[in-house]
Design a protein around this motif. Structure first.
Motif, short mmCIF file in Angstrom:
data_model
loop_
_atom_site.label_atom_id
_atom_site.label_comp_id
_atom_site.label_asym_id
_atom_site.label_seq_id
_atom_site.Cartn_x
_atom_site.Cartn_y
_atom_site.Cartn_z
N VAL A 1 0.96 -1.17 -0.07
CA VAL A 1 -0.03 0.07 -0.04
C VAL A 1 0.90 1.21 -0.03
CG1 VAL A 1 -1.88 1.27 1.21
CG2 VAL A 1 -1.71 -1.22 1.33
N GLY A 2 1.03 2.00 -1.08
CA GLY A 2 1.72 3.15 -1.18
C GLY A 2 2.83 2.88 -2.22
N ALA A 3 3.00 3.86 -3.25
CA ALA A 3 3.99 3.58 -4.35
C ALA A 3 4.78 4.93 -4.27
CB ALA A 3 3.16 3.71 -5.76
N GLY A 4 5.26 5.06 -3.03
CA GLY A 4 6.34 6.43 -2.62
C GLY A 4 7.67 5.78 -2.69
N ILE A 5 8.58 6.35 -2.14
CA ILE A 5 9.94 5.80 -2.11
C ILE A 5 10.00 4.41 -1.41
CG2 ILE A 5 12.20 6.34 -1.37
CD1 ILE A 5 11.52 9.15 -1.15
N GLY B 1 6.81 18.27 -3.18
CA GLY B 1 7.80 18.51 -2.36
C GLY B 1 8.79 18.99 -3.02
N ALA B 2 9.98 19.06 -2.45
CA ALA B 2 11.18 19.85 -3.02
C ALA B 2 12.09 18.81 -3.36
CB ALA B 2 11.66 20.88 -2.12
N ALA B 3 13.13 18.66 -2.43
CA ALA B 3 14.32 17.83 -3.14
C ALA B 3 14.51 16.84 -1.98
CB ALA B 3 15.45 18.66 -3.07
N LEU C 1 4.85 -2.71 8.62
CA LEU C 1 4.80 -1.32 8.18
C LEU C 1 6.36 -1.07 7.63
CD1 LEU C 1 3.35 0.34 11.42
CD2 LEU C 1 2.34 -0.17 9.05
N LEU C 2 6.64 -0.15 6.95
CA LEU C 2 7.91 0.44 6.50
C LEU C 2 7.98 1.74 6.31
CD1 LEU C 2 8.44 0.81 3.24
CD2 LEU C 2 8.82 -1.53 3.16
N GLY C 3 9.06 2.51 6.18
CA GLY C 3 9.23 3.89 6.02
C GLY C 3 8.44 4.80 7.04
N ASP C 4 8.03 5.84 6.41
CA ASP C 4 7.55 6.83 7.45
C ASP C 4 6.55 6.08 8.06
OD1 ASP C 4 9.28 8.80 6.67
OD2 ASP C 4 7.82 10.04 5.81
N ALA C 5 5.73 5.35 7.56
CA ALA C 5 4.49 4.43 8.37
C ALA C 5 5.06 3.92 9.66
CB ALA C 5 3.97 3.57 7.38
N ALA C 6 6.33 3.59 9.72
CA ALA C 6 6.94 2.82 10.74
C ALA C 6 7.91 3.95 11.97
CB ALA C 6 7.78 1.64 10.39
N GLY D 1 15.36 10.27 6.47
CA GLY D 1 13.90 9.61 6.41
C GLY D 1 13.68 8.66 5.06
N ALA D 2 14.23 9.21 3.94
CA ALA D 2 14.24 8.37 2.61
C ALA D 2 15.12 7.39 2.45
CB ALA D 2 14.19 9.32 1.48
N ASN D 3 16.36 7.57 3.17
CA ASN D 3 17.53 6.87 3.45
C ASN D 3 16.98 5.39 4.15
OD1 ASN D 3 19.74 7.83 1.67
ND2 ASN D 3 18.99 9.66 3.00
C1 LIG Z 1 9.85 17.94 1.46
C2 LIG Z 1 10.49 16.90 2.04
C3 LIG Z 1 12.12 16.96 2.19
C4 LIG Z 1 12.61 15.73 2.43
N1 LIG Z 1 14.07 15.70 2.37
C5 LIG Z 1 14.76 14.44 2.76
C6 LIG Z 1 16.07 14.06 2.38
O1 LIG Z 1 16.72 15.10 2.38
N2 LIG Z 1 16.56 13.07 3.14
C7 LIG Z 1 15.71 11.98 3.39
O2 LIG Z 1 16.21 10.93 3.51
N3 LIG Z 1 14.43 12.06 3.52
C8 LIG Z 1 13.97 13.25 3.35
N4 LIG Z 1 12.59 13.41 3.45
C9 LIG Z 1 11.72 12.29 4.27
C10 LIG Z 1 11.50 11.30 3.08
O3 LIG Z 1 10.67 12.13 1.96
C11 LIG Z 1 10.34 10.42 3.53
O4 LIG Z 1 11.15 9.82 4.81
C12 LIG Z 1 10.00 9.25 2.65
O5 LIG Z 1 9.41 9.99 1.26
C13 LIG Z 1 9.31 8.18 3.27
O6 LIG Z 1 9.16 7.13 2.24
P1 LIG Z 1 7.61 6.35 2.34
O7 LIG Z 1 7.89 5.56 1.13
O8 LIG Z 1 7.63 5.55 3.84
O9 LIG Z 1 6.55 7.43 2.09
P2 LIG Z 1 6.19 8.33 0.82
O10 LIG Z 1 7.36 8.59 0.18
O11 LIG Z 1 5.27 9.47 1.63
O12 LIG Z 1 5.11 7.48 0.26
C14 LIG Z 1 3.96 7.00 0.77
C15 LIG Z 1 2.62 6.88 -0.46
O13 LIG Z 1 1.78 6.11 0.06
C16 LIG Z 1 0.54 6.86 -0.78
N5 LIG Z 1 -0.60 6.50 0.28
C17 LIG Z 1 -0.83 7.33 1.62
N6 LIG Z 1 -2.05 6.64 2.18
C18 LIG Z 1 -2.55 5.87 1.31
C19 LIG Z 1 -3.80 4.97 1.22
N7 LIG Z 1 -4.55 4.92 2.47
N8 LIG Z 1 -3.67 4.09 0.21
C20 LIG Z 1 -2.98 4.11 -0.87
N9 LIG Z 1 -1.90 4.80 -0.92
C21 LIG Z 1 -1.69 5.71 0.33
C22 LIG Z 1 1.02 8.26 -0.73
O14 LIG Z 1 0.26 8.74 -1.79
C23 LIG Z 1 2.45 8.01 -1.28
O15 LIG Z 1 2.55 7.90 -2.69
C24 LIG Z 1 11.83 14.57 3.02
C25 LIG Z 1 10.47 14.66 3.06
C26 LIG Z 1 9.88 16.01 2.45
C27 LIG Z 1 8.28 16.18 2.64
#
Ligand SMILES: Cc1cc2nc3c(=O)[nH]c(=O)nc-3n(C[C@H](O)[C@H](O)[C@H](O)COP(=O)(O)OP(=O)(O)OC[C@H]3O[C@@H](n4cnc5c(N)ncnc54)[C@H](O)[C@@H]3O)c2cc1C
Length: 405
Positions: free
Chosen positions: A11-15, A44-46, A291-296, A306-308
């Protein structure tokens, strides 16, 4: 259940979700990815990727694509807020790569999302599909989406970010912790910054009650910045992002070096971001959901991790789930949690503490901090030098990081 018959829903096609999908596919595990957005376009930015993240993306075969869209900083520099003097400086570029075994990159988030999305492709990717419910069934989990669509899986991965719906299912509703700090973000064209020294370095400007971090992206023509200030004491908005009054971001940096005020003045009004983190979770999985990533472990941004950490999670989860073998999903998930929880908790804690250190007023404490910054590459080695694949999914309590749990 063989590996290939295990039904995995991400669930979620983020990083994190896309990195996991690619890593599982490489191991022969079919995956379905459900994303609420109608296209893969990260706002978001970079994002800055450190060696602990880039080494894993390179091993997924994404090194050339990443290098093509990334900017490698020349140095990591800490500066005094008012006179701009170099308090500490460490080379990045090839000395960093030699030391940590992979590059440090700054890139636009949309580029990272595009590279991961292109590597994954369209098969098994369901856009416009927002998870609204999860239920246990005798033979797995049932996913319910806002469109009325239903899916079934043996393993559901909550890679759905900081406001995760899967986390609510796994641990219930946990309050986020407000750090008492907030930030302004922006992208400034380099030609608007005539006072900026070393524009292609990662730089922290540190002063009383505030700091500014910036690095170059887009081949060096654009500077991405995050300006962080103490306060407000209580976050007044429901959302983590609130409206800022005109000029508010500049007022917080009154009297700072012109490079700082030019940068803040070079962008249209930025909203104010409340900086929140999630308290460490006791468990990361419930039955067949994990869970993984920001969810956890959503964390403050001050170590840029955060992304790393999310990329590390994805590689660890793919390894643990496949190593556990047929019918032993519970064991795989326990190993994944053991491997990741202690490390991410430490990085969360370090990121929380960094804010205070960066905001010290001039004086003896700041002098002590400045002396310590001279040894920064050694102090960062446990984060940037870490290789998740060396951890190799050990038995539950054997992992070296477990002693910190
Ligand atoms: C502006 C900004 C700058 C950052 N800079 C850095 C940095 O320099 N270095 C670093 O390491 N980290 C950085 N971070 C943090 C990093 O981006 C996050 O930690 C990282 O994106 C987490 O990845 P993720 O896959 O857990 O979540 P995300 O990348 O947020 O992906 C979550 C995905 O789940 C989808 N989703 C959410 N709820 C649902 C649902 N109910 N059903 C289906 N899909 C859903 C969302 O649409 C999204 O696509 C930054 C964050 C921001 C906002």
């Amino acid at each position: 259940m063989s590996e290939t018959s295990r039904r995995v829903a991400i669930v979620g096609a983020g990083i994190g979700g896309l990195t996991l999908a690619i890593a599982l596919r490489d191991r022969g595990v079919p995956v379905e990815v459900f994303e609420q957005a109608s296209e893969l376009r990260e706002v978001g930015a970079a994002v800055a990727l450190a060696a602990n993240g880039t080494r894993l993306l390179e091993r997924l075969g994404l090194g050339d694509e990443l290098a093509a869209v990334s900017t490698e900083p020349t140095e990591l520099i800490y500066r005094h807020w008012r006179d701009g003097r170099r308090i500490a400086a460490h080379p990045v570029g090839s000395p960093y790569r030699d030391r940590f075994g992979a590059p440090f990159y700054g890139l636009h988030r949309v580029e990272l999302q595009r590279i991961l999305g292109a590597a994954w492709g369209d098969d098994g990717l369901h856009l416009d599909t927002r998870l609204v419910g999860l239920r246990e069934q005798p033979d797995g989990l049932r996913l319910e989406f806002s469109s009325g669509r239903i899916a079934e899986a043996d393993l559901v991965v909550g890679a759905d970010g900081v406001h995760s719906a899967v986390r609510s299912w796994v641990v219930g509703d946990e309050e986020a912790l407000y750090s008492g700090t907030s930030g302004f973000r922006g992208l400034a064209p380099i030609e608007r910054l005539p006072s900026l020294p070393d524009p292609h370095a990662v730089q922290f400007w540190m002063g009383p009650g505030a700091h500014l971090l910036h690095y170059a992206i887009g081949g060096g023509g654009v500077i991405n910045f995050l300006a962080v200030v103490d306060g407000p004491r209580r976050w007044p908005h429901d959302s983590w992002m609130g409206r800022a009054e005109p000029g508010e971001h500049l007022a917080a940096f009154d009297g700072w070096h012109p490079a700082v005020t030019e940068m803040l003045g070079a962008v249209p009004m930025s909203p104010r971001w409340g900086l929140f983190a999630r308290p460490p979770l006791r468990h990361w999985s419930r039955g067949g959901s994990v869970l993984l990533g920001d969810a956890a472990h959503a964390m403050l941004p001050h170590h840029g991790q955060g992304a790393n950490q999310t990329i590390e999670d994805a590689i660890a989860l793919a390894a643990c789930v496949t190593a556990a073998g047929a019918g032993r999903l519970d064991e795989g998930l326990a190993r994944y949690q053991s491997q990741r929880r202690a490390r991410t908790r430490l990085v969360q804690r370090a990121s929380w503490a960094a804010s205070d250190t960066l905001h010290l007023p001039d004086g003896p404490d700041a002098d002590r901090r400045d002396r310590a910054l001279a040894d920064l590459p050694d102090a960062l080695a446990w984060i940037h030098g870490y290789d998740e694949e060396q951890a190799r999914c050990p038995a539950t309590d054997d992992h070296p990081a477990a002693r910190y749990a």
